[in-house]
Design an enzyme around this catalytic site. Structure first.
Site: not given
Length: 321
Positions: A34, A200
């Site tokens: 991420d 997401e």
């Protein structure tokens, strides 16, 4: 970053997809998950933030590296009183009025007991960060969204944070003029009505007349213990709109709130499960899509995830890498 167990019992690799460029070069500490990327205003040093180790981060003179470890952004964890406050996720970094803002998520896998926090620094040097705790963006099992995976954008004089993971997917909330706290209620930007609603990690980027809503779809994690069926692993999609606050559609005109989404990047060659993406407008390279991925020659454990980046071609009106 929400982990699901696949029903697949036999590891299956994604089919090779031709046409994507290989990731740009990376040397030094290239493991990340991420990622959040920014270039320091004062001297051009690049900083790359990552999920884990209370937001670990590295620095380099170039996007190609060599990346060297700086340490943990918040070595004492977050002041947010939730499980997971010592295992922070999904950093998003921006430069706001002379300060570097890093939004982060506090949660645990599969839980809606989540909140988005904020830390700031003038320099991004180790030990310079101030934790401001919660932004007021939070969720529980009573909500229809999950308050993780934050992303800040400034558009038309207003700051917004985009967030969300599974459940009702991607949401947006306007922020106060100094974007330390939410200013009003949130609303939905993207939703996949099928299956587990596996969307997401949203990231919004303005280019020309459009706002592009990038997001990750599919299963993010745990590939070393449960390989998803081909095509169900992480991949990156996009919708666009002339407004930052809604009406996002894909290249076929399907609404992003009704399962729309145009593929930007998926597994190909030695790249498996790309996602957790952002976009950085590099002064030398132009718009760059950055993300994490599994290099099939290295391994499939979450800790094996590598930093990937590609320049983006917007000439067609849609991002191509």
């Amino acid at each position: 970053m929400y982990q699901l167990l696949s029903v697949a019992s036999v590891p299956l690799l994604a089919s090779l997809v031709h046409g994507y460029a290989d990731p740009g070069a990376c040397s030094g500490v290239c493991t990340t998950h991420d990622p959040g990327l920014i270039r320091r205003e004062s001297d051009g040093t690049y900083f790359l933030f990552s999920t884990g180790n209370k937001i670990s981060y590295v620095s380099a003179s170039s996007i190609e590296g060599p990346w060297t470890s700086v340490g943990s952004m918040l070595p004492d964890g977050s002041s947010i009183d939730l499980d997971g406050n010592d295992d922070l996720w999904a950093p998003d970094v921006s430069y706001v009025d002379g300060l570097y803002y890093v939004y982060y998520a506090v949660s645990t896998f599969g839980s809606q007991d989540s909140a988005i926090g904020l830390a700031t620094s003038e320099t991004m040097e180790y030990g310079s960060w101030t934790d401001h705790g919660s932004t007021g963006i939070a969720s529980s099992s009573a909500k229809i969204y999950n308050a993780i995976d934050p992303n800040l954008i400034y558009a038309d004089g207003t700051y917004y944070i985009n967030f969300g993971s599974f459940w009702d997917d991607i949401y947006q909330v306007p922020m106060k003029s100094t974007p330390t706290a939410a200013a009003s209620s949130s609303y939905n930007l993207a939703y996949d009505p099928s299956g587990t609603h596996a969307e997401e990690g949203s990231y919004m980027f303005q280019y020309g007349d459009y706002y592009y809503l990038f997001y990750s779809a599919g299963i993010c994690c745990g590939y070393d213990t449960s390989m998803p069926a081909s095509g169900e692993e992480y991949h990156i999609k996009v919708c666009r709109s002339t407004s930052p606050t809604g009406d996002f559609v894909d290249s076929d005109g399907t609404a992003c709130t009704d399962g729309g989404g145009t593929m930007v990047l998926e597994s190909h060659g030695e790249v498996y499960g790309p996602g957790g993406q952002g976009v950085y407008d590099d002064p030398n390279l132009g718009p760059v899509l950055y993300y994490h991925y599994m290099n099939t020659t290295i391994g499939y454990a979450d800790s094996d995830a590598q930093f990937g980046w590609n320049t983006i071609d917007f000439s067609s009106g849609w991002p191509v890498v």
